[in-house]
Scaffold this active site. Sequence first.
Site, PDB file in Angstrom:
ATOM      1  N   VAL A 245       0.901  -1.158   0.000  1.00  0.00           N
ATOM      2  CA  VAL A 245       0.000   0.000   0.000  1.00  0.00           C
ATOM      3  C   VAL A 245       0.942   1.211   0.000  1.00  0.00           C
ATOM      4  O   VAL A 245       1.539   1.551   1.013  1.00  0.00           O
ATOM      5  CB  VAL A 245      -0.916   0.007   1.241  1.00  0.00           C
ATOM      6  CG1 VAL A 245      -1.764   1.278   1.268  1.00  0.00           C
ATOM      7  CG2 VAL A 245      -1.800  -1.235   1.256  1.00  0.00           C
ATOM      8  N   PRO A 246       1.097   1.842  -1.176  1.00  0.00           N
ATOM      9  CA  PRO A 246       2.243   2.736  -1.389  1.00  0.00           C
ATOM     10  C   PRO A 246       2.091   4.117  -0.748  1.00  0.00           C
ATOM     11  O   PRO A 246       1.963   5.127  -1.441  1.00  0.00           O
ATOM     12  CB  PRO A 246       2.326   2.827  -2.914  1.00  0.00           C
ATOM     13  CG  PRO A 246       0.911   2.642  -3.365  1.00  0.00           C
ATOM     14  CD  PRO A 246       0.250   1.717  -2.383  1.00  0.00           C
ATOM     15  N   CYS A 247       2.183   4.163   0.564  1.00  0.00           N
ATOM     16  CA  CYS A 247       2.063   5.449   1.250  1.00  0.00           C
ATOM     17  C   CYS A 247       3.258   6.351   0.935  1.00  0.00           C
ATOM     18  O   CYS A 247       3.196   7.561   1.169  1.00  0.00           O
ATOM     19  CB  CYS A 247       1.900   5.247   2.757  1.00  0.00           C
ATOM     20  SG  CYS A 247       3.214   4.296   3.525  1.00  0.00           S
ATOM     21  N   HIS A 248       4.320   5.770   0.381  1.00  0.00           N
ATOM     22  CA  HIS A 248       5.471   6.618   0.000  1.00  0.00           C
ATOM     23  C   HIS A 248       5.119   7.539  -1.163  1.00  0.00           C
ATOM     24  O   HIS A 248       5.845   8.484  -1.444  1.00  0.00           O
ATOM     25  CB  HIS A 248       6.686   5.740  -0.355  1.00  0.00           C
ATOM     26  CG  HIS A 248       6.452   4.780  -1.493  1.00  0.00           C
ATOM     27  ND1 HIS A 248       5.871   3.542  -1.309  1.00  0.00           N
ATOM     28  CD2 HIS A 248       6.708   4.881  -2.832  1.00  0.00           C
ATOM     29  CE1 HIS A 248       5.799   2.913  -2.489  1.00  0.00           C
ATOM     30  NE2 HIS A 248       6.285   3.716  -3.426  1.00  0.00           N
TER      31      HIS A 248
END
Lengths: 153, 203
Positions: free
Chosen positions: B170-173
Amino acid sequence: MRPPPFQAFLDGHREEVYRFLTGFVGPHDVDDAFQETFLSALRAYPSLRNETNLKSWVLTIAYRKAMDSHRGRGRRAVPVEDLPEQPSRGSHAEDHALWDLVQALPGKQRAAVVQRYAVGLPYKEIGAILDCTEEAARQNVREALKKLKEMMS
Amino acid sequence: MSTLEDRLERAQRVSVGEAAAQGAARFVKAAEEEKLVDVAFARVDSPFGELLIASTRKGVVQLSLHGYDQNETLEDLAHKVSPRIFEAPGRLDEVRRELDEYFAGKRKSFDLPLDWQLSHGFALRVLKATARIPYGRVSSYREMAEKAGNVRATRAAGNALGGNAIPIIVPCHRVLRTGGGLGGYGGGLPMKEALLKMEGAIL
Protein backbone atom coordinates in the site's frame (compact mmCIF):
# COMPACT_ATOMS: atom_id res chain seq x y z
CA MET A 1 -1.94 -12.28 30.57
CA ARG A 2 -2.09 -12.13 26.80
CA PRO A 3 -0.61 -15.28 25.28
CA PRO A 4 2.60 -14.49 23.36
CA PRO A 5 2.87 -15.46 19.68
CA PHE A 6 2.68 -19.26 19.54
CA GLN A 7 5.99 -19.40 17.69
CA ALA A 8 7.74 -17.75 20.67
CA PHE A 9 5.97 -20.11 23.09
CA LEU A 10 7.03 -23.12 20.98
CA ASP A 11 10.63 -21.94 20.70
CA GLY A 12 10.76 -21.23 24.42
CA HIS A 13 9.47 -24.58 25.65
CA ARG A 14 10.09 -27.19 22.97
CA GLU A 15 13.27 -28.51 24.60
CA GLU A 16 11.73 -29.03 28.04
CA VAL A 17 8.76 -30.81 26.50
CA TYR A 18 11.05 -32.97 24.37
CA ARG A 19 13.21 -33.82 27.36
CA PHE A 20 10.22 -34.73 29.48
CA LEU A 21 8.59 -36.91 26.83
CA THR A 22 11.82 -38.70 25.93
CA GLY A 23 12.13 -39.81 29.53
CA PHE A 24 8.42 -40.41 30.03
CA VAL A 25 7.29 -42.31 26.93
CA GLY A 26 10.70 -43.41 25.66
CA PRO A 27 12.57 -42.77 22.41
CA HIS A 28 10.14 -44.69 20.18
CA ASP A 29 7.09 -42.60 21.00
CA VAL A 30 8.57 -39.22 21.83
CA ASP A 31 7.89 -37.68 18.41
CA ASP A 32 4.20 -38.59 18.31
CA ALA A 33 3.71 -37.46 21.87
CA PHE A 34 5.49 -34.17 21.11
CA GLN A 35 3.19 -33.47 18.13
CA GLU A 36 0.07 -34.34 20.14
CA THR A 37 1.14 -32.13 23.03
CA PHE A 38 1.70 -29.01 20.96
CA LEU A 39 -1.38 -29.56 18.77
CA SER A 40 -3.46 -29.80 21.90
CA ALA A 41 -1.80 -26.67 23.31
CA LEU A 42 -2.41 -24.84 20.02
CA ARG A 43 -6.11 -25.70 20.02
CA ALA A 44 -6.55 -24.34 23.54
CA TYR A 45 -4.20 -21.38 23.09
CA PRO A 46 -6.53 -18.55 22.00
CA SER A 47 -8.79 -19.09 25.02
CA LEU A 48 -5.92 -19.08 27.54
CA ARG A 49 -6.64 -16.67 30.39
CA ASN A 50 -4.66 -15.89 33.50
CA GLU A 51 -2.07 -18.54 32.81
CA THR A 52 1.03 -17.19 34.49
CA ASN A 53 3.30 -20.18 33.98
CA LEU A 54 3.24 -21.41 30.39
CA LYS A 55 6.01 -23.92 31.05
CA SER A 56 3.93 -25.71 33.72
CA TRP A 57 0.89 -25.45 31.48
CA VAL A 58 2.48 -27.18 28.50
CA LEU A 59 4.22 -29.80 30.67
CA THR A 60 0.84 -30.60 32.22
CA ILE A 61 -0.59 -31.14 28.75
CA ALA A 62 2.42 -33.32 27.85
CA TYR A 63 1.92 -35.41 30.98
CA ARG A 64 -1.83 -35.90 30.40
CA LYS A 65 -1.48 -36.63 26.69
CA ALA A 66 1.30 -39.13 27.32
CA MET A 67 -0.70 -40.85 30.07
CA ASP A 68 -3.72 -41.13 27.76
CA SER A 69 -1.84 -42.53 24.79
CA HIS A 70 0.07 -44.85 27.07
CA ARG A 71 -3.17 -46.27 28.42
CA GLY A 72 -4.67 -46.59 24.95
CA ARG A 73 -1.72 -48.44 23.55
CA GLY A 74 -0.84 -50.61 26.50
CA ARG A 75 2.74 -51.15 27.42
CA ARG A 76 5.07 -52.60 24.86
CA ALA A 77 8.18 -54.48 25.78
CA VAL A 78 11.03 -53.07 23.74
CA PRO A 79 14.29 -55.01 23.81
CA VAL A 80 17.12 -52.72 24.85
CA GLU A 81 19.30 -53.57 21.86
CA ASP A 82 16.56 -52.46 19.43
CA LEU A 83 16.40 -48.93 20.76
CA PRO A 84 17.74 -46.27 18.44
CA GLU A 85 20.62 -44.20 19.70
CA GLN A 86 19.06 -41.51 21.86
CA PRO A 87 21.22 -38.52 22.63
CA SER A 88 19.08 -37.53 25.60
CA ARG A 89 19.90 -40.82 27.25
CA GLY A 90 23.57 -40.10 27.52
CA SER A 91 26.32 -42.07 25.93
CA HIS A 92 26.73 -44.61 28.69
CA ALA A 93 25.22 -48.02 28.10
CA GLU A 94 24.41 -48.23 31.77
CA ASP A 95 22.37 -45.01 31.51
CA HIS A 96 20.35 -46.53 28.67
CA ALA A 97 19.56 -49.51 30.83
CA LEU A 98 18.64 -47.22 33.73
CA TRP A 99 16.19 -45.20 31.62
CA ASP A 100 14.61 -48.44 30.43
CA LEU A 101 13.93 -49.23 34.07
CA VAL A 102 12.37 -45.79 34.52
CA GLN A 103 9.90 -46.80 31.79
CA ALA A 104 8.65 -49.59 34.03
CA LEU A 105 7.65 -47.19 36.85
CA PRO A 106 3.98 -46.29 37.43
CA GLY A 107 2.87 -43.13 35.59
CA LYS A 108 2.95 -40.54 38.35
CA GLN A 109 6.26 -41.73 39.81
CA ARG A 110 7.78 -41.93 36.36
CA ALA A 111 6.62 -38.38 35.57
CA ALA A 112 8.01 -37.09 38.87
CA VAL A 113 11.40 -38.73 38.33
CA VAL A 114 11.69 -37.47 34.76
CA GLN A 115 10.68 -33.93 35.76
CA ARG A 116 13.06 -33.93 38.69
CA TYR A 117 16.14 -35.38 37.01
CA ALA A 118 15.84 -35.13 33.23
CA VAL A 119 14.08 -31.72 33.13
CA GLY A 120 15.47 -30.40 36.41
CA LEU A 121 12.29 -28.91 37.89
CA PRO A 122 11.82 -27.93 41.55
CA TYR A 123 9.34 -30.03 43.56
CA LYS A 124 6.88 -27.16 43.78
CA GLU A 125 6.55 -27.07 40.00
CA ILE A 126 6.37 -30.85 39.75
CA GLY A 127 3.49 -30.76 42.24
CA ALA A 128 1.68 -28.16 40.11
CA ILE A 129 2.05 -30.30 36.99
CA LEU A 130 1.02 -33.57 38.65
CA ASP A 131 -1.81 -31.82 40.51
CA CYS A 132 -0.50 -32.72 43.95
CA THR A 133 1.35 -31.00 46.80
CA GLU A 134 5.06 -30.27 46.80
CA GLU A 135 5.49 -32.92 49.50
CA ALA A 136 3.55 -35.51 47.50
CA ALA A 137 5.79 -34.80 44.50
CA ARG A 138 8.84 -35.37 46.70
CA GLN A 139 7.30 -38.59 47.99
CA ASN A 140 6.69 -39.83 44.42
CA VAL A 141 10.35 -39.30 43.58
CA ARG A 142 11.46 -41.10 46.77
CA GLU A 143 9.22 -44.06 45.97
CA ALA A 144 10.48 -44.16 42.41
CA LEU A 145 14.14 -44.17 43.50
CA LYS A 146 13.39 -46.99 45.92
CA LYS A 147 11.75 -49.05 43.16
CA LEU A 148 14.61 -48.37 40.76
CA LYS A 149 17.12 -49.56 43.34
CA GLU A 150 15.10 -52.73 43.87
CA MET A 151 14.95 -53.37 40.14
CA MET A 152 18.68 -52.87 39.82
CA SER A 153 19.65 -55.23 42.62
CA MET B 1 30.56 -45.38 41.66
CA SER B 2 28.09 -42.56 41.17
CA THR B 3 24.78 -42.53 42.98
CA LEU B 4 21.53 -43.33 41.25
CA GLU B 5 20.51 -39.68 41.40
CA ASP B 6 23.75 -38.55 39.78
CA ARG B 7 23.24 -41.03 37.00
CA LEU B 8 19.68 -39.87 36.39
CA GLU B 9 20.77 -36.25 36.38
CA ARG B 10 23.21 -36.86 33.54
CA ALA B 11 20.20 -36.79 31.18
CA GLN B 12 19.95 -33.05 31.86
CA ARG B 13 23.36 -32.35 30.40
CA VAL B 14 22.64 -34.07 27.09
CA SER B 15 21.57 -31.72 24.33
CA VAL B 16 18.12 -32.23 22.81
CA GLY B 17 18.23 -28.98 20.83
CA GLU B 18 18.34 -30.48 17.38
CA ALA B 19 15.78 -33.22 17.98
CA ALA B 20 13.40 -30.69 19.54
CA ALA B 21 13.90 -28.25 16.65
CA GLN B 22 13.08 -31.00 14.15
CA GLY B 23 10.03 -31.99 16.17
CA ALA B 24 8.92 -28.35 16.21
CA ALA B 25 9.30 -28.05 12.43
CA ARG B 26 7.19 -31.18 11.91
CA PHE B 27 4.64 -29.79 14.33
CA VAL B 28 4.29 -26.53 12.37
CA LYS B 29 3.57 -28.57 9.22
CA ALA B 30 0.94 -30.58 11.09
CA ALA B 31 -0.58 -27.33 12.43
CA GLU B 32 -0.86 -26.01 8.87
CA GLU B 33 -2.55 -29.22 7.72
CA GLU B 34 -5.02 -28.91 10.61
CA LYS B 35 -5.72 -25.27 9.57
CA LEU B 36 -4.52 -24.01 12.94
CA VAL B 37 -2.07 -21.43 11.59
CA ASP B 38 -3.98 -18.13 11.64
CA VAL B 39 -1.01 -15.87 10.88
CA ALA B 40 2.13 -16.91 8.99
CA PHE B 41 5.16 -14.64 9.02
CA ALA B 42 8.54 -14.50 7.33
CA ARG B 43 11.60 -12.28 7.48
CA VAL B 44 12.77 -11.20 4.05
CA ASP B 45 15.81 -9.33 2.83
CA SER B 46 15.38 -6.15 0.84
CA PRO B 47 17.58 -3.28 -0.36
CA PHE B 48 16.22 -1.40 2.68
CA GLY B 49 17.13 -4.03 5.26
CA GLU B 50 15.20 -6.95 6.66
CA LEU B 51 11.42 -6.73 6.41
CA LEU B 52 8.89 -8.75 8.34
CA ILE B 53 5.80 -9.82 6.40
CA ALA B 54 2.72 -11.49 7.81
CA SER B 55 -0.32 -13.05 6.13
CA THR B 56 -3.64 -14.43 7.27
CA ARG B 57 -5.76 -16.77 5.13
CA LYS B 58 -7.30 -13.60 3.62
CA GLY B 59 -4.03 -12.03 2.53
CA VAL B 60 -1.13 -9.84 3.58
CA VAL B 61 -1.99 -8.24 6.91
CA GLN B 62 1.29 -6.54 7.81
CA LEU B 63 4.62 -5.51 6.41
CA SER B 64 7.03 -4.18 8.99
CA LEU B 65 9.92 -2.09 7.72
CA HIS B 66 13.51 -2.42 8.86
CA GLY B 67 14.16 -0.63 12.13
CA TYR B 68 10.89 -1.61 13.79
CA ASP B 69 11.03 -4.02 16.75
CA GLN B 70 9.99 -7.35 15.21
CA ASN B 71 9.09 -8.95 18.54
CA GLU B 72 6.81 -6.04 19.31
CA THR B 73 5.18 -6.37 15.88
CA LEU B 74 4.56 -10.10 16.46
CA GLU B 75 3.19 -9.51 19.98
CA ASP B 76 0.88 -6.91 18.52
CA LEU B 77 -0.32 -9.29 15.78
CA ALA B 78 -0.84 -12.03 18.38
CA HIS B 79 -3.05 -9.68 20.34
CA LYS B 80 -4.96 -7.99 17.51
CA VAL B 81 -5.29 -10.84 14.99
CA SER B 82 -4.58 -14.23 16.60
CA PRO B 83 -1.93 -15.74 18.90
CA ARG B 84 -1.76 -18.74 16.54
CA ILE B 85 1.10 -17.12 14.70
CA PHE B 86 4.01 -19.03 13.16
CA GLU B 87 7.14 -18.47 11.19
CA ALA B 88 6.06 -20.27 8.01
CA PRO B 89 8.03 -18.71 5.13
CA GLY B 90 6.52 -21.11 2.59
CA ARG B 91 3.15 -19.41 2.99
CA LEU B 92 4.74 -16.09 1.95
CA ASP B 93 6.64 -17.21 -1.14
CA GLU B 94 4.42 -15.25 -3.53
CA VAL B 95 4.65 -12.07 -1.44
CA ARG B 96 8.43 -12.39 -1.30
CA ARG B 97 8.62 -12.96 -5.06
CA GLU B 98 6.54 -9.88 -5.89
CA LEU B 99 8.53 -7.72 -3.47
CA ASP B 100 11.82 -8.93 -5.02
CA GLU B 101 10.51 -8.06 -8.49
CA TYR B 102 9.35 -4.66 -7.30
CA PHE B 103 12.70 -3.79 -5.72
CA ALA B 104 14.44 -4.96 -8.91
CA GLY B 105 12.30 -2.47 -10.88
CA LYS B 106 10.51 -5.28 -12.72
CA ARG B 107 7.09 -4.97 -11.14
CA LYS B 108 4.83 -1.92 -11.22
CA SER B 109 1.85 -3.19 -9.24
CA PHE B 110 1.24 -5.88 -6.68
CA ASP B 111 -1.13 -8.69 -7.39
CA LEU B 112 -1.63 -9.81 -3.80
CA PRO B 113 -4.79 -10.24 -1.72
CA LEU B 114 -4.73 -7.95 1.33
CA ASP B 115 -6.25 -8.34 4.77
CA TRP B 116 -7.24 -4.85 5.93
CA GLN B 117 -8.32 -5.83 9.42
CA LEU B 118 -5.73 -3.66 11.20
CA SER B 119 -7.29 -0.47 9.77
CA HIS B 120 -10.73 0.99 10.35
CA GLY B 121 -13.04 3.83 9.36
CA PHE B 122 -11.53 6.98 7.91
CA ALA B 123 -7.99 5.55 8.08
CA LEU B 124 -9.08 2.49 6.11
CA ARG B 125 -10.65 4.72 3.43
CA VAL B 126 -7.45 6.78 3.19
CA LEU B 127 -5.33 3.64 2.80
CA LYS B 128 -7.63 2.11 0.19
CA ALA B 129 -7.40 5.36 -1.81
CA THR B 130 -3.62 5.25 -1.41
CA ALA B 131 -3.53 1.69 -2.76
CA ARG B 132 -4.92 3.07 -6.05
CA ILE B 133 -2.16 5.62 -6.66
CA PRO B 134 -0.32 4.25 -9.70
CA TYR B 135 3.41 3.49 -9.87
CA GLY B 136 5.46 6.54 -10.75
CA ARG B 137 2.78 9.00 -9.59
CA VAL B 138 2.44 10.98 -6.39
CA SER B 139 -0.47 12.43 -4.49
CA SER B 140 -0.95 14.61 -1.41
CA TYR B 141 -2.30 14.19 2.11
CA ARG B 142 -5.01 16.64 1.21
CA GLU B 143 -6.07 14.68 -1.86
CA MET B 144 -6.18 11.42 0.15
CA ALA B 145 -8.31 13.14 2.82
CA GLU B 146 -10.68 14.29 0.11
CA LYS B 147 -10.91 10.82 -1.47
CA ALA B 148 -11.64 9.39 1.99
CA GLY B 149 -14.56 11.78 2.30
CA ASN B 150 -13.29 14.71 4.38
CA VAL B 151 -11.19 17.27 2.57
CA ARG B 152 -10.39 19.14 5.79
CA ALA B 153 -8.99 16.08 7.57
CA THR B 154 -5.50 16.43 6.12
CA ARG B 155 -3.81 15.79 9.45
CA ALA B 156 -5.95 12.70 10.09
CA ALA B 157 -5.02 11.46 6.62
CA GLY B 158 -1.35 11.92 7.54
CA ASN B 159 -1.89 9.91 10.72
CA ALA B 160 -3.67 7.17 8.77
CA LEU B 161 -0.74 6.92 6.39
CA GLY B 162 1.69 6.92 9.31
CA GLY B 163 -0.22 3.94 10.69
CA ASN B 164 -0.20 2.04 7.38
CA ALA B 165 0.22 -1.63 8.33
CA ILE B 166 1.24 -2.68 4.82
CA PRO B 167 3.73 -0.08 3.50
CA ILE B 168 5.33 -0.55 0.05
CA ILE B 169 2.40 -2.76 -1.05
CA VAL B 170 0.00 0.00 0.00
CA PRO B 171 2.24 2.74 -1.39
CA CYS B 172 2.06 5.45 1.25
CA HIS B 173 5.47 6.62 0.00
CA ARG B 174 3.59 8.11 -2.98
CA VAL B 175 1.80 10.60 -0.76
CA LEU B 176 3.59 13.91 -0.29
CA ARG B 177 2.86 17.09 1.56
CA THR B 178 0.60 19.51 -0.30
CA GLY B 179 3.07 21.75 -2.12
CA GLY B 180 5.54 18.95 -2.74
CA GLY B 181 7.50 18.45 0.52
CA LEU B 182 8.34 14.80 1.13
CA GLY B 183 6.35 14.61 4.38
CA GLY B 184 7.17 11.63 6.62
CA TYR B 185 7.92 7.94 6.28
CA GLY B 186 8.12 5.06 8.74
CA GLY B 187 11.18 3.65 7.02
CA GLY B 188 12.88 7.05 7.05
CA LEU B 189 12.87 9.81 4.43
CA PRO B 190 15.90 8.46 2.50
CA MET B 191 13.90 5.29 1.83
CA LYS B 192 10.86 7.26 0.69
CA GLU B 193 13.05 9.30 -1.63
CA ALA B 194 14.80 6.20 -2.99
CA LEU B 195 11.48 4.47 -3.75
CA LEU B 196 10.12 7.54 -5.54
CA LYS B 197 13.33 7.87 -7.57
CA MET B 198 13.23 4.19 -8.50
CA GLU B 199 9.64 4.63 -9.67
CA GLY B 200 10.64 7.71 -11.64
CA ALA B 201 8.22 9.92 -9.71
CA ILE B 202 10.94 12.39 -8.69
CA LEU B 203 14.35 13.17 -10.08
